[in-house]
Design a protein around this motif. Structure first.
Motif, short mmCIF file in Angstrom:
data_model
loop_
_atom_site.label_atom_id
_atom_site.label_comp_id
_atom_site.label_asym_id
_atom_site.label_seq_id
_atom_site.Cartn_x
_atom_site.Cartn_y
_atom_site.Cartn_z
N GLN A 8 72.73 68.53 33.11
CA GLN A 8 73.64 67.67 32.37
C GLN A 8 73.93 68.24 30.98
OE1 GLN A 8 75.37 64.96 33.56
NE2 GLN A 8 76.46 65.29 31.63
N ALA A 9 72.92 68.82 30.35
CA ALA A 9 73.11 69.44 29.04
C ALA A 9 74.08 70.60 29.13
CB ALA A 9 71.77 69.90 28.47
N VAL A 10 73.95 71.42 30.18
CA VAL A 10 74.85 72.54 30.38
C VAL A 10 76.27 72.02 30.64
CG1 VAL A 10 75.43 74.46 31.92
CG2 VAL A 10 73.07 74.15 31.16
N ALA A 11 76.39 70.99 31.45
CA ALA A 11 77.69 70.40 31.76
C ALA A 11 78.34 69.84 30.49
CB ALA A 11 77.54 69.31 32.81
N ASP A 12 77.55 69.25 29.62
CA ASP A 12 78.08 68.71 28.36
C ASP A 12 78.62 69.82 27.47
OD1 ASP A 12 77.40 66.20 29.26
OD2 ASP A 12 75.56 66.05 28.02
N VAL A 13 77.90 70.94 27.39
CA VAL A 13 78.33 72.08 26.58
C VAL A 13 79.64 72.64 27.15
CG1 VAL A 13 77.79 74.47 25.93
CG2 VAL A 13 76.04 72.69 25.74
#
Length: 109
Positions: A8-13
């Motif tokens: 999710q963190a990667v997707a947010d970036v």
């Protein structure tokens, strides 16, 4: 859960980067559209005039180097220009491209 959080963190970036890229694209769009309109004003006679120049102005040779790059054409190997600071223009390659049959059709893509 850790993997899900990292994903999710990667997707947010990625989402944030995408938003920035789309904003920059929208800011650049008017310049692109203006350039496309200007391209449509070029006539075959204009290209013939430039091609006939024995020793064209330096700026024209630089612009033609940009055209070669934009159309993914060959440019000369890097050599310093003895007359000006910077690399020597690929004028002979530009002449070849301008002499090509159908250059107006290629530019109209």
């Amino acid at each position: 859960q850790k993997v899900k959080d990292k994903a999710q963190a990667v997707a947010d970036v990625i989402s944030a980067d995408k938003a920035v890229a789309e904003e920059k694209l929208e800011k650049a769009r008017p310049a692109l559209e203006e350039a496309e309109r200007a391209l449509k004003t070029i006539k075959g006679a204009d290209i013939a005039t430039v091609r006939k120049l024995g020793k064209p102005p330096h700026l024209i040779m630089r612009i033609m180097d940009c055209v070669l790059i934009l159309f993914q054409r060959r440019v000369d190997n890097m050599a310093m220009d003895p007359e000006r600071p910077g690399p020597k223009p690929s004028w002979q390659e530009s002449l070849k491209m301008m002499s090509q049959t159908g250059i107006m059709r290629i530019m109209d893509c």
